[in-house]
Design an enzyme around this catalytic site. Structure first.
Site, PDB file in Angstrom:
ATOM      1  N   TYR A   1      -2.682  -0.531  10.349  1.00 22.23           N
ATOM      2  CA  TYR A   1      -2.605  -0.877   8.930  1.00 22.23           C
ATOM      3  C   TYR A   1      -1.279  -0.401   8.341  1.00 22.23           C
ATOM      4  CZ  TYR A   1      -3.854  -1.049   3.955  1.00 22.23           C
ATOM      5  OH  TYR A   1      -3.871  -1.300   2.599  1.00 22.23           O
TER       6      TYR A   1
ATOM      7  N   LYS B   1       1.777  -2.669   6.600  1.00 22.16           N
ATOM      8  CA  LYS B   1       2.214  -2.512   5.213  1.00 22.16           C
ATOM      9  C   LYS B   1       3.668  -2.062   5.110  1.00 22.16           C
ATOM     10  CE  LYS B   1      -1.532  -3.819   3.098  1.00 22.16           C
ATOM     11  NZ  LYS B   1      -1.545  -5.049   2.267  1.00 22.16           N
TER      12      LYS B   1
ATOM     13  N   SER C   1       0.856  -1.185   0.000  1.00 19.29           N
ATOM     14  CA  SER C   1       0.000   0.000   0.000  1.00 19.29           C
ATOM     15  C   SER C   1       0.892   1.235   0.000  1.00 19.29           C
ATOM     16  CB  SER C   1      -0.894   0.014   1.246  1.00 19.29           C
ATOM     17  OG  SER C   1      -1.518   1.272   1.424  1.00 19.29           O
TER      18      SER C   1
END
Length: 263
Positions: free
Chosen positions: A167, A171, A154
């Site tokens: 998150y 990533k 991402s």
């Protein structure tokens, strides 16, 4: 493939039943791959994906499995490998978004653990299993890799968003994991690269559509449109095609230029 080998190559795409995973499978099918789709369950969406792959001239199989469950990895890889007798390309696409968008000082441990379990830990150990099997097969000319591993991470691997800190952490870990696997596997003719999607129109971003849509329409980044799953699929297909034989350990930003620093 060895010179003169005309067989179709085989890809395993995790989280492949819909969205970005489906688009990756379709692009790989167009590139000449047969595709093993992995996801949690075979449902109507998975059947639609399998039909779409066949319509593109590919053979397609579905293998159920949860990448976060390490004790199921051996069976998952055995089934995927056995579908067509090998795996030439692994696409680590399976991933989850945070269940908690808010102050990082209040992130619950279960949210953090879930994200790292799927996005990072699961991908690391599944890749370990596949890489061992790949190394056990003849590599051909290792200076021009025809085998590939792709991690879908991402833009949040490098762009901090405090309201989804867990998150971002998962990533950023994927980014380093991709780099480390690139170092380890290059001597075996396996190229490892990372794709960093930006704002992509999928079910995963549906809950923040209103938040980002105004930014898109107001040209908040250079290529002012929503990304589509096919944008990611096409990038993965190019990486897996073998047309970049001197590239490994690279991060491909597929984000309309969001990552560009501007003044």
């Amino acid at each position: 493939m060895k010179a003169g080998d005309t067989r179709r190559r085989v890809a395993l795409v995790t989280g492949g039943r819909r969205g970005i995973g489906r688009a990756i499978g379709y692009a790989l099918a167009d590139e000449g791959y047969d595709v093993v789709v992995n996801d949690l369950e075979r449902d109507a969406a998975a059947d639609e994906t399998l039909a779409g792959l066949v319509a593109r001239g590919a053979q397609a199989r579905f293998v159920a499995g949860d990448v976060s469950k390490l004790d199921g990895h051996a069976a998952l890889v055995d089934a995927a490998w056995g579908a067509f007798g090998t795996i030439d390309c692994l696409v680590n696409n399976a991933g989850v978004q945070t269940n908690y968008r808010g102050d990082m000082l209040d992130i619950p441990p279960e949210s953090f653990d879930r994200l790292l379990g799927v996005n990072l830990r699961g991908s690391f150990f599944l890749t370990q299993q596949v890489a061992r099997r790949m190394i056990g097969e003849p590599a051909g000319d290792v200076t021009r890799p025809r085998r590939a591993i792709v991690f879908v991470s991402s833009g949040n691997a490098v762009v901090a968003t405090a309201t989804q800190a867990d998150y971002c952490i998962s990533k950023s870990g994927v980014a380093m994991m991709s780099t480390l696997y690139a170092l380890r596997l290059a001597p075996h003719g396996i190229a490892v690269n990372e794709v960093r999607p930006g704002i992509i129109r999928t079910d995963m971003t549906a809950d923040v559509f209103d938040k980002y849509d105004g930014w898109v329409r107001d040209r908040g980044f250079p290529m002012a449109r929503w990304g589509e799953p096919d944008d990611i699929g096409q990038a993965v297909a190019v990486i897996a095609s073998g047309r970049l034989p001197y590239t490994t350990g690279h991060a491909f930003h597929v984000d309309g230029g969001i990552h560009i620093r501007r003044t």
